[in-house]
Design a protein around this motif. Structure first.
Motif, PDB file in Angstrom:
ATOM      1  N   VAL A  36       5.156  -3.940  -8.826  1.00 37.69           N
ATOM      2  CA  VAL A  36       4.155  -2.935  -8.580  1.00 37.69           C
ATOM      3  C   VAL A  36       3.245  -3.754  -7.320  1.00 37.69           C
ATOM      4  O   VAL A  36       2.974  -4.873  -7.088  1.00 37.69           O
ATOM      5  CB  VAL A  36       3.270  -2.366  -9.554  1.00 37.69           C
ATOM      6  N   HIS A  37       2.459  -2.530  -6.980  1.00 31.34           N
ATOM      7  CA  HIS A  37       1.190  -3.123  -6.337  1.00 31.34           C
ATOM      8  C   HIS A  37       0.186  -2.265  -6.695  1.00 31.34           C
ATOM      9  O   HIS A  37       0.099  -1.243  -7.213  1.00 31.34           O
ATOM     10  CB  HIS A  37       1.272  -3.132  -4.666  1.00 31.34           C
ATOM     11  N   LYS A  38      -1.205  -3.008  -6.612  1.00 31.03           N
ATOM     12  CA  LYS A  38      -2.485  -2.454  -7.509  1.00 31.03           C
ATOM     13  C   LYS A  38      -3.155  -1.816  -6.511  1.00 31.03           C
ATOM     14  O   LYS A  38      -3.512  -2.577  -5.232  1.00 31.03           O
ATOM     15  CB  LYS A  38      -2.911  -3.697  -8.083  1.00 31.03           C
TER      16      LYS A  38
ATOM     17  N   VAL B  10       4.077 -10.596  -0.492  1.00 24.51           N
ATOM     18  CA  VAL B  10       3.063  -9.950   0.328  1.00 24.51           C
ATOM     19  C   VAL B  10       3.825  -8.964   1.196  1.00 24.51           C
ATOM     20  O   VAL B  10       4.971  -9.112   1.809  1.00 24.51           O
ATOM     21  CB  VAL B  10       2.785 -11.072   1.475  1.00 24.51           C
ATOM     22  N   GLY B  11       2.989  -7.697   1.145  1.00 24.44           N
ATOM     23  CA  GLY B  11       3.803  -6.471   1.855  1.00 24.44           C
ATOM     24  C   GLY B  11       2.939  -6.285   2.886  1.00 24.44           C
ATOM     25  O   GLY B  11       1.744  -6.585   2.828  1.00 24.44           O
TER      26      GLY B  11
ATOM     27  N   ASP C  38      -0.525  -7.315  -1.779  1.00 27.29           N
ATOM     28  CA  ASP C  38       0.352  -8.144  -2.809  1.00 27.29           C
ATOM     29  C   ASP C  38       0.830  -7.371  -3.492  1.00 27.29           C
ATOM     30  O   ASP C  38       0.442  -6.409  -4.543  1.00 27.29           O
ATOM     31  CB  ASP C  38      -0.656  -9.067  -3.697  1.00 27.29           C
ATOM     32  N   ALA C  39       2.262  -7.504  -3.751  1.00 22.44           N
ATOM     33  CA  ALA C  39       3.140  -6.968  -4.973  1.00 22.44           C
ATOM     34  C   ALA C  39       3.436  -7.986  -6.043  1.00 22.44           C
ATOM     35  O   ALA C  39       3.480  -9.050  -5.622  1.00 22.44           O
ATOM     36  CB  ALA C  39       4.482  -6.650  -4.351  1.00 22.44           C
ATOM     37  N   ILE C  40       2.888  -7.453  -7.233  1.00 21.19           N
ATOM     38  CA  ILE C  40       3.024  -8.364  -8.363  1.00 21.19           C
ATOM     39  C   ILE C  40       3.862  -7.786  -9.320  1.00 21.19           C
ATOM     40  O   ILE C  40       4.233  -6.615  -9.340  1.00 21.19           O
ATOM     41  CB  ILE C  40       1.516  -8.694  -8.801  1.00 21.19           C
TER      42      ILE C  40
ATOM     43  N   ARG D  55       1.244   0.958  -8.944  1.00 21.02           N
ATOM     44  CA  ARG D  55       2.302   1.772  -8.476  1.00 21.02           C
ATOM     45  C   ARG D  55       3.610   1.086  -7.791  1.00 21.02           C
ATOM     46  O   ARG D  55       3.044   0.128  -7.185  1.00 21.02           O
ATOM     47  CB  ARG D  55       1.829   2.950  -7.250  1.00 21.02           C
ATOM     48  N   PRO D  56       4.706   1.316  -8.057  1.00 21.11           N
ATOM     49  CA  PRO D  56       5.916   0.935  -7.324  1.00 21.11           C
ATOM     50  C   PRO D  56       5.882   1.250  -5.949  1.00 21.11           C
ATOM     51  O   PRO D  56       5.179   1.803  -5.395  1.00 21.11           O
ATOM     52  CB  PRO D  56       7.274   1.311  -8.197  1.00 21.11           C
ATOM     53  N   LEU D  57       6.797   0.371  -5.256  1.00 21.42           N
ATOM     54  CA  LEU D  57       6.532   0.366  -3.777  1.00 21.42           C
ATOM     55  C   LEU D  57       7.552   1.300  -3.320  1.00 21.42           C
ATOM     56  O   LEU D  57       8.406   1.883  -3.996  1.00 21.42           O
ATOM     57  CB  LEU D  57       7.012  -1.007  -3.187  1.00 21.42           C
TER      58      LEU D  57
END
Length: 144
Positions: A22-24, A107-108, A116-118, A36-38
């Protein structure tokens, strides 16, 4: 005043054990963080599945495959003080490059901004104060 429209989007969930990518994000008006997902908006003439693949390519610069539609969620919300309405196609996808599953932060890029996608643990999401959006996604991922 411009008339608001319903937006069709496709989001992709990548799973690794009990974790999802996800990314915050942060809503300044509500003073609230959320996960939320990308993914992103469906272009005219493009299928939601094609959108999920394209958005991951654009945002992360990587390829994905095996997109399986998990469900569709209607999401009416307010973000940064503005109303929104989306029809959200939720896909379960697989990275072609399997090393990405062991990378803690990807990194998106969205336009000229990076993020950041975590990986987050779904069990922890249910116990945390940081929600996973769109509403209903957690139930969709943990049912069955």
């Amino acid at each position: 005043m411009a008339k608001s429209k319903i937006r069709a989007i496709a989001l992709c969930v990548f799973r690794h054990g009990d974790r999802i990518l996800v990314h915050k994000e942060y809503d300044r008006v509500k003073d609230q963080a959320f996960y939320r997902p990308l993914g992103g908006g469906i272009d005219f003439g493009e299928s939601s599945q094609e959108t999920a693949i394209r958005e991951i390519r654009e945002e992360l610069g990587v390829e994905s495959e095996q997109m399986v539609l998990l469900g569709v969620i209607e999401n009416r919300f307010e973000f940064n003080g503005k109303p929104g309405h989306e029809i959200v196609f939720i896909y379960d996808g697989v990275f072609i490059d399997k090393t990405l599953y062991d990378t803690p932060v990807l990194v998106g890029h969205e336009g000229d901004q990076s993020f950041d996608a975590i990986w987050i643990d779904l069990k922890q999401v249910a116990q945390e104060t940081i929600p996973l959006y769109p509403p209903g996604l957690l139930a969709l991922l943990t049912s069955g």
